[in-house]
Design an enzyme around this catalytic site. Structure first.
Site, mmCIF file in Angstrom:
data_model
loop_
_atom_site.group_PDB
_atom_site.id
_atom_site.type_symbol
_atom_site.label_atom_id
_atom_site.label_comp_id
_atom_site.label_asym_id
_atom_site.label_seq_id
_atom_site.Cartn_x
_atom_site.Cartn_y
_atom_site.Cartn_z
ATOM 1 N N HIS A 188 -3.152 -0.146 4.211
ATOM 2 C CA HIS A 188 -2.432 -0.861 5.266
ATOM 3 C C HIS A 188 -2.698 -0.203 6.607
ATOM 4 C CE1 HIS A 188 0.086 2.206 3.407
ATOM 5 N NE2 HIS A 188 0.562 2.455 4.615
ATOM 6 N N PHE A 189 -2.623 -1.022 7.652
ATOM 7 C CA PHE A 189 -2.641 -0.524 9.023
ATOM 8 C C PHE A 189 -1.224 -0.509 9.561
ATOM 9 C CE2 PHE A 189 -7.166 -1.206 9.054
ATOM 10 C CZ PHE A 189 -7.649 -0.366 10.049
ATOM 11 N N HIS A 190 -0.918 0.548 10.313
ATOM 12 C CA HIS A 190 0.341 0.634 11.041
ATOM 13 C C HIS A 190 0.091 0.178 12.481
ATOM 14 C CE1 HIS A 190 2.482 3.396 8.141
ATOM 15 N NE2 HIS A 190 1.228 3.670 7.800
ATOM 16 N N ASP A 249 7.911 -2.582 9.031
ATOM 17 C CA ASP A 249 8.103 -1.319 8.307
ATOM 18 C C ASP A 249 9.604 -1.047 8.213
ATOM 19 O OD1 ASP A 249 8.290 1.577 7.732
ATOM 20 O OD2 ASP A 249 6.129 1.559 8.039
ATOM 21 N N GLN A 268 -0.805 9.448 3.119
ATOM 22 C CA GLN A 268 -0.520 8.088 2.630
ATOM 23 C C GLN A 268 0.564 8.154 1.557
ATOM 24 O OE1 GLN A 268 -3.907 6.074 0.852
ATOM 25 N NE2 GLN A 268 -2.847 4.100 0.772
#
Ligand code: AMP
Length: 142
Positions: free
Chosen positions: A102-104, A33, A96
């Protein structure tokens, strides 16, 4: 809402803009990220074009959670994290900001992390952290 083919993660998947990759296979991409809420904040996305979890096929959802587990294990091991937070936002009302599911993966506690998508990190520092995660994925697959 329909899927926007020009969202930033679709562009990353097509190789139109760069990312600091930690893992890729036929169905999945994981990368750092750029505005980490803690050092090691990593994103895992399916290659299937889906805006939220509600739009994702069952097959892609099953694969995605397995790859989240694989990458989360590597983040934990590679960064010696005592704990890992996972989170995943669906829709603007949930916060979002990028309209591709997506997964964090966040080392430490989500509850005490920096604000969401607020401060950009130095790419050199992101690459340094990414190399540790990559090395741990490789070690796990041996
Ligand atoms: P969300 O708000 O759940 O959609 O999260 C989107 C995440 O993508 C945020 O944590 C952003 O910091 C991150 N992000 C935005 N643009 C990029 C990019 N080009 N590369 C990597 N991460 C990004």
């Amino acid at each position: 809402m329909t899927y926007d083919n020009d969202n930033i993660f679709a562009k990353i998947l097509r190789g139109e803009i760069p990312c600091i990759k930690v893992y890729e296979d036929e169905q999945t991409l994981a990368f750092m990220d750029i505005m980490p809420q803690a050092p090691g904040h990593t994103l895992v996305i399916p290659k299937e074009a889906a805006l939220t979890i509600h739009d994702l096929s069952d097959d892609a959802a099953a694969n995605l959670i397995n790859k989240v587990k694989l990458v989360a294990n590597a983040v934990k091991k590679g960064l010696n994290a005592d704990g890992i937070s996972l989170f995943q936002l669906n829709g603007k009302a949930a916060g979002q900001t990028v309209p591709h599911i997506h997964f964090h993966i966040l080392p430490g506690s989500y509850l005490t992390a920096k604000a969401h998508a607020s401060v950009s990190s130095d790419p050199t520092e992101l690459e340094r952290i990414a190399s540790k995660i990559r090395a741990s994925i490789e070690l796990d697959s041996n």
